[in-house]
Design an enzyme around this catalytic site. Sequence first.
Site, short mmCIF file in Angstrom:
data_model
loop_
_atom_site.label_atom_id
_atom_site.label_comp_id
_atom_site.label_asym_id
_atom_site.label_seq_id
_atom_site.Cartn_x
_atom_site.Cartn_y
_atom_site.Cartn_z
N ASP A 82 0.67 -1.18 0.04
CA ASP A 82 0.08 -0.21 -0.14
C ASP A 82 0.90 1.37 0.13
O ASP A 82 0.44 2.39 0.49
CB ASP A 82 -0.70 -0.05 1.26
CG ASP A 82 -1.81 -1.24 1.42
OD1 ASP A 82 -2.45 -1.57 0.32
OD2 ASP A 82 -1.79 -1.86 2.50
N LYS B 141 2.67 2.08 -5.06
CA LYS B 141 3.47 1.62 -6.24
C LYS B 141 2.50 1.96 -7.56
O LYS B 141 3.00 1.85 -8.64
CB LYS B 141 3.37 0.14 -6.07
CG LYS B 141 4.20 -0.27 -5.00
CD LYS B 141 4.62 -1.79 -5.01
CE LYS B 141 3.25 -2.47 -4.71
NZ LYS B 141 2.82 -2.19 -3.29
N GLY C 53 -4.25 -4.13 -4.03
CA GLY C 53 -4.82 -3.16 -5.17
C GLY C 53 -3.73 -1.79 -5.33
O GLY C 53 -3.13 -1.57 -4.52
N GLN D 146 2.04 -6.36 -3.54
CA GLN D 146 2.31 -6.44 -2.13
C GLN D 146 3.73 -5.90 -2.05
O GLN D 146 3.96 -4.92 -2.61
CB GLN D 146 2.26 -8.16 -1.74
CG GLN D 146 1.02 -8.64 -1.70
CD GLN D 146 0.62 -9.04 -2.76
OE1 GLN D 146 1.42 -9.67 -3.66
NE2 GLN D 146 -0.54 -9.31 -3.26
#
Length: 428
Positions: free
Chosen positions: A13, A16, A40, A223
């Site tokens: 989170d 990216k 996400g 991730q």
Amino acid sequence: MPAVVVVGAQWGDEGKGKATDQLGQDVDYVVKFNGGNNAGHTVVIDGEAFALHLLPAGVLTPGVTPVIGNGVVVDLEVLFSEIAEIASRGRDASALRISASAHLIPSYNRVLDRTTERFLGERRLGTTGRGIGPTYADKMNRVGIRVQDLFDESILRQKVHSALDQKNGLFLKIFNRPAIDPDAVADDLLSYAERVRPMVIDCSLVLNEALDAGKTVLFEAGQATMLDIDHGTYPFVTSSNPTAGGACTGTGVGPTRIDSVVGVVKAYTTRVGEGPFPTELPGAEGERLRAEGGEYGVTTGRPRRCGWHDAVVTRYAARVNGLTDLVMTKLDVLTGHETIPVCAAYDVDGEVSAEMPLTQTDFHHARPVYEEMPGWSEDITGARRFADLPRAARDYVERIEELARCRVSAIGVGPGREATITRHALLR
């Protein structure tokens, strides 16, 4: 032309998606190389936010070929739902390509994931329940189903039956759930075959030929480093390798072809799910960061755990990934804090070290050793040069750079594409 890997340098989170989207303005291919729809990216374009879960961020940039590599696990229902969603908003995903060797997430693995988490109770791992872990387990157990299996019905049905011979025993005898019909699962998967067929490629061949032709390829991790199955806070990790080495195994592009590795970090630290988090702020300060940073999961909506920047983690990520650059996001969220602590080391049972503890037990007991940095009150969202930032903000960035032993090449001061300060070129 370069091959650039973008990874998360914390627990995910970090932003990216924004970094990849910005770099994607100047590249030819954006390749997702690990994970699935268990994480996400939020990308903001002209004030419009797009939440991507399985699709690579480059899908939003005209002229870029987005690729899902062999290291990704693909939920076909989610894939086509995302394609339909962005199409409804005027975005074209027809350039998307998928490795023939990527593994598929069958419905029974979603059931197994959620059921196992409930069964574990207080020992749960905090998974998203989307079947990611069981699908990677099937891959390693050599009972997985790949994209290419959609084009051989007899093989696909045989694989589904074989997998459910074992899993139905678990459902019936351990979890007290009804058995799953293998033919219904196979029928569901086969219903996507002709829609997927035009997208399927030999990922390794296509990307290596692109690099041979002088194209620029950006490899996008899902991730982050501290969730890596080998290098993260095991067992509170994901099921794949979101570190830089995963870009090679997840696409079939060799390590000698990688030119640079960019790590993305927040100006503070967040984490979703279970597991140790030394700089976590459980009280009002943590809630303030969560509220001002909008810290809720893109995929799950879960509130993120928030804490001060952990430079021990950032330095570890720089080492594990061989980072050449850092992109710092959400510096603007720290505006208004009188002082801003930075974790420069850990105290583990009276011993202070600036390096990651050797064991998970020591990491669990690590206490942050903070350096107090002066804060700033000026609005920095309009800054576009490093010199535009207040002195305290520049000092903060430069101190993290020193502690991480890696240069901070770009700084996010707002959610939009344009809200970025560039100090060093990331494509070179």
